[in-house]
Design a protein around this motif. Structure first.
Motif, PDB file in Angstrom:
ATOM      1  N   UNK A  63      74.850 -78.180 -24.811  1.00 43.76           N
ATOM      2  CA  UNK A  63      75.664 -77.350 -24.082  1.00 43.76           C
ATOM      3  C   UNK A  63      75.754 -75.913 -24.658  1.00 43.76           C
ATOM      4  N   UNK A  64      76.285 -75.061 -23.849  1.00 40.23           N
ATOM      5  CA  UNK A  64      76.463 -73.582 -24.278  1.00 40.23           C
ATOM      6  C   UNK A  64      77.656 -73.116 -23.828  1.00 40.23           C
ATOM      7  N   UNK A  65      78.620 -72.714 -24.778  1.00 43.31           N
ATOM      8  CA  UNK A  65      79.856 -72.107 -24.401  1.00 43.31           C
ATOM      9  C   UNK A  65      79.812 -70.789 -23.408  1.00 43.31           C
ATOM     10  N   UNK A  66      78.710 -70.076 -23.446  1.00 39.49           N
ATOM     11  CA  UNK A  66      78.254 -69.096 -22.868  1.00 39.49           C
ATOM     12  C   UNK A  66      76.968 -68.502 -23.272  1.00 39.49           C
ATOM     13  N   UNK A  67      75.917 -68.539 -22.511  1.00 37.19           N
ATOM     14  CA  UNK A  67      74.595 -68.084 -23.178  1.00 37.19           C
ATOM     15  C   UNK A  67      74.533 -66.545 -23.124  1.00 37.19           C
ATOM     16  N   UNK A  68      74.773 -66.318 -24.451  1.00 39.39           N
ATOM     17  CA  UNK A  68      74.655 -64.777 -24.749  1.00 39.39           C
ATOM     18  C   UNK A  68      75.285 -64.254 -26.039  1.00 39.39           C
ATOM     19  N   UNK A  69      75.676 -63.017 -26.386  1.00 37.76           N
ATOM     20  CA  UNK A  69      75.994 -62.629 -27.783  1.00 37.76           C
ATOM     21  C   UNK A  69      77.381 -63.294 -28.068  1.00 37.76           C
ATOM     22  N   UNK A  70      78.216 -63.486 -27.135  1.00 32.58           N
ATOM     23  CA  UNK A  70      79.630 -64.024 -27.733  1.00 32.58           C
ATOM     24  C   UNK A  70      79.717 -65.509 -27.536  1.00 32.58           C
ATOM     25  N   UNK A  71      78.507 -66.403 -27.058  1.00 34.45           N
ATOM     26  CA  UNK A  71      78.860 -67.879 -26.824  1.00 34.45           C
ATOM     27  C   UNK A  71      77.619 -68.644 -27.900  1.00 34.45           C
ATOM     28  N   UNK A  72      78.051 -69.603 -28.223  1.00 29.01           N
ATOM     29  CA  UNK A  72      77.317 -70.476 -29.071  1.00 29.01           C
ATOM     30  C   UNK A  72      76.581 -71.853 -28.232  1.00 29.01           C
ATOM     31  N   UNK A  73      75.491 -72.124 -28.694  1.00 35.08           N
ATOM     32  CA  UNK A  73      74.763 -73.246 -28.028  1.00 35.08           C
ATOM     33  C   UNK A  73      74.334 -74.161 -29.058  1.00 35.08           C
ATOM     34  N   UNK A  74      74.566 -75.636 -28.700  1.00 40.40           N
ATOM     35  CA  UNK A  74      74.036 -76.973 -29.504  1.00 40.40           C
ATOM     36  C   UNK A  74      73.263 -77.686 -28.589  1.00 40.40           C
ATOM     37  N   UNK A  75      72.262 -78.092 -29.163  1.00 40.19           N
ATOM     38  CA  UNK A  75      71.411 -79.083 -28.329  1.00 40.19           C
ATOM     39  C   UNK A  75      70.682 -80.012 -29.266  1.00 40.19           C
ATOM     40  N   UNK A  76      70.193 -81.245 -28.807  1.00 38.15           N
ATOM     41  CA  UNK A  76      69.512 -82.260 -29.648  1.00 38.15           C
ATOM     42  C   UNK A  76      67.900 -81.684 -29.864  1.00 38.15           C
ATOM     43  N   UNK A  77      67.561 -80.893 -28.886  1.00 33.26           N
ATOM     44  CA  UNK A  77      65.934 -80.548 -29.094  1.00 33.26           C
ATOM     45  C   UNK A  77      65.871 -79.070 -28.586  1.00 33.26           C
ATOM     46  N   UNK A  78      64.455 -78.676 -28.761  1.00 34.18           N
ATOM     47  CA  UNK A  78      64.207 -77.273 -28.250  1.00 34.18           C
ATOM     48  C   UNK A  78      64.006 -77.436 -26.702  1.00 34.18           C
ATOM     49  N   UNK A  79      63.588 -78.556 -26.181  1.00 31.01           N
ATOM     50  CA  UNK A  79      63.375 -79.030 -24.909  1.00 31.01           C
ATOM     51  C   UNK A  79      64.743 -78.614 -24.192  1.00 31.01           C
ATOM     52  N   UNK A  80      65.656 -79.265 -24.776  1.00 32.87           N
ATOM     53  CA  UNK A  80      67.252 -79.144 -24.030  1.00 32.87           C
ATOM     54  C   UNK A  80      67.678 -77.664 -24.291  1.00 32.87           C
ATOM     55  N   UNK A 105      74.040 -62.951 -21.481  1.00 32.50           N
ATOM     56  CA  UNK A 105      75.011 -62.096 -21.545  1.00 32.50           C
ATOM     57  C   UNK A 105      75.095 -60.908 -22.839  1.00 32.50           C
ATOM     58  N   UNK A 106      75.561 -59.807 -22.116  1.00 30.26           N
ATOM     59  CA  UNK A 106      75.398 -58.855 -23.539  1.00 30.26           C
ATOM     60  C   UNK A 106      74.269 -58.330 -23.839  1.00 30.26           C
ATOM     61  N   UNK A 107      74.068 -57.997 -25.328  1.00 30.52           N
ATOM     62  CA  UNK A 107      72.700 -57.758 -25.910  1.00 30.52           C
ATOM     63  C   UNK A 107      71.676 -58.798 -25.606  1.00 30.52           C
ATOM     64  N   UNK A 108      71.994 -59.992 -25.633  1.00 31.67           N
ATOM     65  CA  UNK A 108      71.131 -61.298 -25.659  1.00 31.67           C
ATOM     66  C   UNK A 108      71.563 -62.481 -26.170  1.00 31.67           C
ATOM     67  N   UNK A 163      67.766 -65.789 -40.558  1.00 37.39           N
ATOM     68  CA  UNK A 163      67.409 -64.475 -39.925  1.00 37.39           C
ATOM     69  C   UNK A 163      67.394 -64.814 -38.450  1.00 37.39           C
ATOM     70  N   UNK A 164      67.969 -64.052 -37.646  1.00 43.03           N
ATOM     71  CA  UNK A 164      68.134 -64.215 -36.235  1.00 43.03           C
ATOM     72  C   UNK A 164      67.510 -63.151 -35.489  1.00 43.03           C
ATOM     73  N   UNK A 165      66.813 -63.436 -34.326  1.00 43.11           N
ATOM     74  CA  UNK A 165      66.327 -62.431 -33.401  1.00 43.11           C
ATOM     75  C   UNK A 165      67.185 -62.435 -32.307  1.00 43.11           C
ATOM     76  N   UNK A 166      67.727 -61.244 -32.099  1.00 40.61           N
ATOM     77  CA  UNK A 166      68.470 -60.749 -30.679  1.00 40.61           C
ATOM     78  C   UNK A 166      67.526 -60.815 -29.554  1.00 40.61           C
TER      79      UNK A 166
END
Length: 291
Positions: A213-230, A242-245, A147-150
């Motif tokens: 890293x993030x390819x683009x922080x928004x609707x059309x980008x994905x993000x991968x990180x080691x921890x929540x802090x990152x 970007x976009x709806x969020x 489940x996701x929260x935009x």
């Protein structure tokens, strides 16, 4: 132009100029279903949808198709083939064409294409309030995964102690892809390289090492990180969402609460679904609207 109730739905490869027709259909379709459930439209205008679909239809790494009835374009779909995991969408059908099986046929063509190419899996993100799309995807074999929260809001313009955020460069690609392999089991090299080329990708470092890293922080980008802090550092340092969020996994309650405490708001609930290979991601992550 009306279409006959008995006419067959024909699916063909999309051409770049199809975006002139598919853009308005995409906008109308998303606005209609969202408005029916009292949610804002995912897209700001027909022009925005037209430009988006034009880029998608022109991208050689994305398999795009349109559906026709009696020669009239009534919908479109796309399959992102830039990774061993394929992402589906956006899929849209003209709101005036109901119960003709257009959406099902567009999805079946995408699934068959992915299977023919030997994709390890297929993923998509759907609006959780849209019962019809959920029923379609579930009936075709997709499983609910997350489940996701935009979430959307003003830029935070903050920094996180111990973390440095900067624009990604081509020299960062190997470290980012290695991180994605380690945490998710596969990399998304082409999406990342596109983000770097367009100046949208960013990395976060800790003690001189890339930890997200993030390819683009928004609707059309994905993000991968080691921890929540990152991940928090990437969100806090973004100029905008970007976009709806951004799509925050709702089960990551620590991250959800942090976002809410920073003034971000939940725009709509969404659901990540998959077919085929799926490994539970490690670390902290944000999917794109594709996956």
């Amino acid at each position: 132009m009306s279409v006959s109730e008995k006419s067959e739905v024909i699916v063909r490869i999309a051409r770049p100029d199809d975006s002139a027709v598919c853009g308005p259909i995409c906008y109308a379709a998303f606005c209609a279903i969202n408005a029916a459930h009292n949610f804002p439209c995912d897209f700001p205008s027909e022009e925005h949808c037209t430009k988006l679909l034009s880029r998608i239809f022109e991208n050689s790494g994305i398999y795009s198709v349109v559906a026709e009835i009696d020669g009239r374009v009534v919908g479109s779909n796309a399959l992102d083939e830039r990774s061993i995991i394929c992402g589906v969408g956006p899929i849209t059908v003209d709101p005036t064409i109901q119960n003709r099986g257009v959406g099902r046929k567009l999805m079946q063509v995408a699934i068959e294409r992915a299977q023919q190419r030997g994709a390890a899996g297929i993923r998509l993100v759907q609006a959780a309030f849209h019962n019809r799309s959920f029923s379609l995807y579930a009936s075709l074999g997709f499983d609910v995964r997350e489940p996701l929260s935009c979430m959307q809001g003003h830029a935070l313009s903050q920094s996180i102690p111990g973390r440095t955020v900067r624009n990604a460069t081509p020299a960062d690609a190997q470290a980012c892809n290695t991180l994605a392999y380690r945490l998710h089991g596969y990399a998304r090299e082409l999406e990342l390289s596109t983000g770097i080329e367009r100046g949208l990708a960013r990395v976060v470092e800790s003690n001189g090492h890339i930890t997200g890293y993030t390819s683009h922080l928004g609707f059309l980008g994905h993000t991968v990180a080691e921890s929540n802090l990152d991940l928090q550092a990437l969100i806090a340092g973004a100029e905008s969402l970007a976009g709806p969020g951004i799509l925050v996994p709702s089960r990551n309650t620590e991250l959800v609460r942090w976002c809410l405490n920073q003034g971000l708001r939940v725009v709509q609930p969404m659901t990540l679904m998959s077919m085929g290979l799926y490994s539970e991601p490690e670390g902290a992550w944000l999917p794109s609207v594709l996956f």
